[in-house]
Motif scaffolding. Structure first.
Motif, short mmCIF file in Angstrom:
data_model
loop_
_atom_site.label_atom_id
_atom_site.label_comp_id
_atom_site.label_asym_id
_atom_site.label_seq_id
_atom_site.Cartn_x
_atom_site.Cartn_y
_atom_site.Cartn_z
N UNK A 360 0.73 -1.41 -0.23
CA UNK A 360 0.44 0.36 0.35
C UNK A 360 0.94 0.72 -0.19
N UNK A 361 1.53 1.41 -1.47
CA UNK A 361 1.76 2.99 -1.31
C UNK A 361 2.04 3.54 -2.38
N UNK A 362 2.34 4.74 -2.65
CA UNK A 362 2.60 5.16 -4.40
C UNK A 362 3.29 5.21 -5.40
N UNK A 363 3.97 4.47 -5.82
CA UNK A 363 5.51 4.32 -6.56
C UNK A 363 5.52 4.27 -8.46
N UNK A 364 4.57 4.56 -8.41
CA UNK A 364 3.44 5.35 -10.12
C UNK A 364 4.73 5.38 -11.34
N UNK A 365 5.56 6.74 -10.25
CA UNK A 365 6.52 7.54 -10.72
C UNK A 365 8.26 8.19 -9.71
N UNK A 366 8.32 6.30 -9.20
CA UNK A 366 9.23 7.24 -7.96
C UNK A 366 9.49 8.20 -6.73
N UNK A 367 8.24 7.98 -6.58
CA UNK A 367 7.74 9.41 -5.35
C UNK A 367 7.86 8.43 -4.20
N UNK A 368 7.43 7.16 -4.37
CA UNK A 368 8.15 6.40 -3.09
C UNK A 368 6.90 6.87 -2.01
N UNK A 369 5.75 7.66 -2.03
CA UNK A 369 4.49 7.92 -1.44
C UNK A 369 4.57 6.87 0.35
N UNK A 370 4.37 6.93 1.20
CA UNK A 370 4.02 5.66 1.84
C UNK A 370 2.49 6.46 2.88
N UNK A 371 1.91 5.23 3.03
CA UNK A 371 0.60 5.95 4.25
C UNK A 371 0.99 6.76 4.84
N UNK A 372 2.27 6.82 5.87
CA UNK A 372 2.31 7.53 6.94
C UNK A 372 2.79 8.90 6.30
N UNK A 373 3.27 9.14 5.06
CA UNK A 373 3.25 11.14 4.33
C UNK A 373 1.91 11.19 4.25
N UNK A 374 0.70 10.41 3.68
CA UNK A 374 -0.21 10.58 3.20
C UNK A 374 -1.25 11.05 4.27
N UNK A 433 2.63 19.96 1.58
CA UNK A 433 2.39 19.16 2.82
C UNK A 433 3.97 17.81 2.23
N UNK A 434 3.00 16.79 1.17
CA UNK A 434 3.68 15.72 0.68
C UNK A 434 4.90 16.16 0.37
N UNK A 440 11.54 12.48 -2.40
CA UNK A 440 11.42 11.99 -4.01
C UNK A 440 9.87 12.78 -5.01
N UNK A 441 8.90 12.89 -3.98
CA UNK A 441 7.97 13.98 -4.22
C UNK A 441 8.26 15.12 -4.64
N UNK A 442 8.65 15.45 -3.81
CA UNK A 442 8.64 17.19 -4.18
C UNK A 442 9.61 17.00 -5.29
N UNK A 443 10.64 15.91 -5.62
CA UNK A 443 11.61 15.77 -6.86
C UNK A 443 10.72 15.81 -8.02
N UNK A 444 10.00 14.87 -7.59
CA UNK A 444 9.19 14.36 -9.18
C UNK A 444 8.23 15.45 -9.71
N UNK A 445 7.60 16.60 -8.68
CA UNK A 445 6.68 17.96 -8.56
C UNK A 445 7.59 18.41 -8.58
N UNK A 446 9.05 19.12 -8.82
CA UNK A 446 9.53 20.07 -9.69
C UNK A 446 9.44 20.82 -10.95
N UNK A 447 8.49 21.82 -10.90
CA UNK A 447 8.10 22.22 -12.52
C UNK A 447 7.09 21.69 -13.06
#
Length: 499
Positions: A360-374, A433-434, A440-447
């Protein structure tokens, strides 16, 4: 109570010795089982030999042995026949998984930890005087074992129902409602009848899953014609919660129970055993329980999906890293991947926070978002927009970029108890917040190079409850998966909303 506090202090101060002694007892007890003979269990077997001989197993890999247990074979994974099994959320080979529950697991694990929790709560909150009133426990149900339909003594159900059915006399004395109500299998009827029963009960403590406790508290308040649950239970002072992260629900409970003297303690009690509890009133870290029938190992993230994963022992874990939990238990689960992930917040003593699930995590684009983050991001967005969330799930969404590059985003379906006036602001805080929590999420969200801003869709009231009901999982400890790399669940929910 003093004996339990002394025991807690002992394993806090001597973690490795306690765990090694526990493993020796487990191996000694199981050496005559089919599993023990297969892997050469013997007295004097070292931790290293145990790790070399016995494979790390997923539920699917261990299931052939568990099925033999379910069908009534004796001495398969643990001595004797096992009459109780806990039914948990689905796995890749079935809608549900079944976890053996032995008498040792109940007595040395769940109930011992329950006494520990009672001792700590009494120590920290003596003014609640919890043993002078009732603990309202909300759980599931149990029924005949479908693998042995002609044996009345063999039962399968939610671990909460198994615990209530087998409670020692002292615990049953302080618990409410009576078993005939607590174990009802029809959830709407259960809530209604329990709510009516407890109107005149001196409830001091609540125990259960936050999502379903909310439903009960609202119904009790409504039946009483009260402005607050404190008008019904003026001595209510403690909520023992688990199964889902409490952060997104904290503000809602503070609204339902508007008292500065209401306290909250978290427990980590799963079908597989009672793993940890909150031992400090001013910290949400959970103390790992080291003398409760569970021997622990941990898989670093780079070992989760390899053919022969290499686990590390308690002495080799590091602060801040995410590990998948591997357990060997007095219910016959050997080097079993429980599916939860944790990170250590303290090594003296060993304290953890649950960070999510291996699946149960989001890593479709290398962002590695875990439930704790969400959960943390949802909680921050709720505070910023003065709202509360009933349930949510998220999955990836894919787009075709104008430059031909592949990119996407996250789509969130959120059921609010009180929808925000500005959904766009809620989404912005969620995203911000994410980005703060996850590099990793921040890097993928850059621009917006790899991830576009999240999409938040507001679910109609009752969406997730209806979904659980359709799957036969309404109530008890059943819960909605928070994150998934597949859109299967989200698309199913969206189709339901569109009907």
């Amino acid at each position: 109570m003093q004996r339990r506090l002394a025991s807690i202090n002992h394993f806090r101060d001597n973690p490795h010795e306690v765990q090694q002694q526990l493993l020796r007892r487990l191996l000694h007890t199981a050496r005559g089982t089919d599993w023990g003979r297969r892997y050469g269990y013997e007295d004097g077997m070292s931790v290293r030999e145990f790790g070399q001989r016995v494979p790390v197993s997923s539920y699917e890999e261990l299931y052939p042995q568990i099925e033999r247990v379910l069908r009534g074979e004796a001495n398969v994974l643990w001595p004797g026949r096992v009459e109780w099994s806990a039914k948990s959320s689905g796995t890749t080979n079935a809608r549900s998984k079944y976890i053996p529950v032995t008498r040792e697991a109940l007595e040395e694990g769940h109930y011992r930890a329950g006494r520990d929790m009672t001792a700590l709560a009494t120590l920290y909150y003596p003014e609640v005087n919890i043993l002078s009133g009732k603990t309202l426990s909300l759980g599931g149900t149990h029924g005949p074992n479908p693998f042995r339909p002609n044996e009345a003594g063999s039962r399968i159900g939610d671990v909460s129902a198994i615990l209530m059915q087998n409670l020692p006399a002292w615990a049953e004395y302080v618990r409410t409602p009576p078993l005939e109500l607590a174990l009802l299998d029809e959830w709407e009827e259960k809530i209604e009848r329990i709510a009516r029963h407890v109107l005149q009960v001196d409830v001091r403590v609540l125990a259960g899953v936050p999502t379903w406790m909310i439903v009960l508290l609202r119904r009790v308040t409504e039946l009483a014609g009260a402005s607050s649950i404190l008008d019904v239970w003026p001595r209510l002072g403690l909520f023992l919660h688990g199964a889902v992260a409490f952060g997104p629900y904290r503000e809602l409970f503070q609204q339902l129970i508007p008292s500065p003297h209401m306290h909250y303690l978290e427990v980590y009690n799963a079908s597989e055993g009672y793993l940890a509890l909150q031992d400090q009133p001013d910290s949400e870290d959970l103390l790992l329980l080291l003398n409760h029938g569970i021997y622990y190992e941990f898989l670093p993230a780079d070992q989760w999906d390899v053919p022969e994963p290499q686990a590390v022992g308690l002495a080799d874990v590091e602060l801040g890293r995410t590990y998948a939990v591997v357990i060997s238990t007095n219910a016959g689960l050997w080097r079993y991947k429980i599916g939860d992930t944790v990170r250590f917040t303290s090594l003296r003593p060993y304290r953890i926070r649950i960070s999510g699930r291996t699946k149960h995590f989001l890593n479709a684009f290398g962002e590695e978002v875990v439930v704790e983050n969400a959960d943390a991001a949802i909680a921050a967005a709720c505070r910023a927009t003065r709202t509360t969330v009933r349930d949510y799930t998220a999955a990836p969404i894919y787009f075709a970029a104008t430059d031909g590059a592949s990119r996407g985003g996250h789509q969130w379906l959120i059921e609010f108890t009180q929808p925000p006036q500005d959904t766009a602001h809620f989404t912005q805080v969620l995203d911000h917040t994410l980005r703060q929590l996850n590099s990793d999420y921040d890097a993928k969200r850059h621009r917006d190079l790899a991830l576009t801003p999240p999409q938040v869709m507001v679910a109609p009231a009752g969406t997730f409850e209806r979904w659980l009901a359709r799957r036969g999982k309404l109530g008890g400890q059943h819960k909605v998966p928070r994150l998934s790399n597949s859109r299967e669940l989200l698309d199913e929910l969206l189709a339901q909303v569109a009907q």
